[in-house]
Design a protein around this motif. Sequence first.
Motif, PDB file in Angstrom:
ATOM      1  N   LEU A  26       8.360 -38.476 104.055  1.00  0.00           N
ATOM      2  CA  LEU A  26       7.922 -37.541 102.945  1.00  0.00           C
ATOM      3  C   LEU A  26       9.265 -37.280 101.995  1.00  0.00           C
ATOM      4  N   VAL A  27       8.934 -37.562 100.791  1.00  0.00           N
ATOM      5  CA  VAL A  27      10.184 -37.527  99.713  1.00  0.00           C
ATOM      6  C   VAL A  27      10.007 -36.252  99.010  1.00  0.00           C
ATOM      7  N   ASP A  28      11.171 -35.729  98.727  1.00  0.00           N
ATOM      8  CA  ASP A  28      11.138 -34.446  98.020  1.00  0.00           C
ATOM      9  C   ASP A  28      11.333 -34.651  96.487  1.00  0.00           C
ATOM     10  N   THR A 148       6.192 -36.383  97.634  1.00  0.00           N
ATOM     11  CA  THR A 148       5.364 -37.572  97.760  1.00  0.00           C
ATOM     12  C   THR A 148       5.366 -38.221  99.221  1.00  0.00           C
ATOM     13  N   LEU A 149       4.212 -38.457  99.697  1.00  0.00           N
ATOM     14  CA  LEU A 149       4.166 -39.431 100.816  1.00  0.00           C
ATOM     15  C   LEU A 149       4.246 -40.852 100.676  1.00  0.00           C
ATOM     16  N   LEU A 150       5.591 -41.375 100.891  1.00  0.00           N
ATOM     17  CA  LEU A 150       5.856 -42.807 100.891  1.00  0.00           C
ATOM     18  C   LEU A 150       5.560 -43.616 102.161  1.00  0.00           C
ATOM     19  N   SER A 151       5.045 -44.754 102.046  1.00  0.00           N
ATOM     20  CA  SER A 151       4.478 -45.651 103.144  1.00  0.00           C
ATOM     21  C   SER A 151       4.893 -47.062 102.909  1.00  0.00           C
ATOM     22  N   SER A 152       5.069 -47.513 103.983  1.00  0.00           N
ATOM     23  CA  SER A 152       5.457 -48.952 104.264  1.00  0.00           C
ATOM     24  C   SER A 152       4.489 -49.635 105.137  1.00  0.00           C
TER      25      SER A 152
END
Length: 200
Positions: A26-28, A148-152
């Motif tokens: 989770l990105v602030d 933002t939800l960042l996914s790899s």
Amino acid sequence: MAVPPSPLLADRFASRPEFGRTDHLLVDANPAATWKALRGLDLTELRGGVAGFAVWFREAPERWRAREHGPARERTRLTWDDLDAGTDWMILGENPGHEIVLGAVGKFWRPVVKWVPCEPRDFLDFATPGFGKVVWSFTTHPYGERRTLLSSEIRVTLTDPQAWLNFRRYWRISTPAVSLISRAVLRTIKHNAETGGRAR
């Protein structure tokens, strides 16, 4: 009314992976800032020394094999576009602002990886026995009003049963390093998105 699921470019290239791993962070920061940090990532600046060691260790056989050609040139920058232009990794597709997908073909389980040059248009149909195809995708999704939800996600498919057996053994011992690298990439993107790339 239910919202239909968003299609992923990764599904186009590896709809039924045989091995895989997914990490989220989770990105602030808003999706635009997160995407900018993702797209401009410099892989030589991954946060976390352990992840850096994992990358160094995995590439050590290639460096040792090439030692007779003199010391390797140290990269000062390595972006996704640099990977696409100068290595056997390629950008398979991109949905700007949301997803980027990279891929490579090779025998990843060998001490010295045997890479196969491949064009993005040929990746999906590549079926030469004895090889694996890896897809590595990154996505950004809005999470609430300003995060933002960042996914790899890493997906691997193999071209025949023997390659599957070879890769399974390799996957068991390499998963910790793969996990470290994936999470280090996410942490670096998060840091750059939240700080505008400024060092803390």
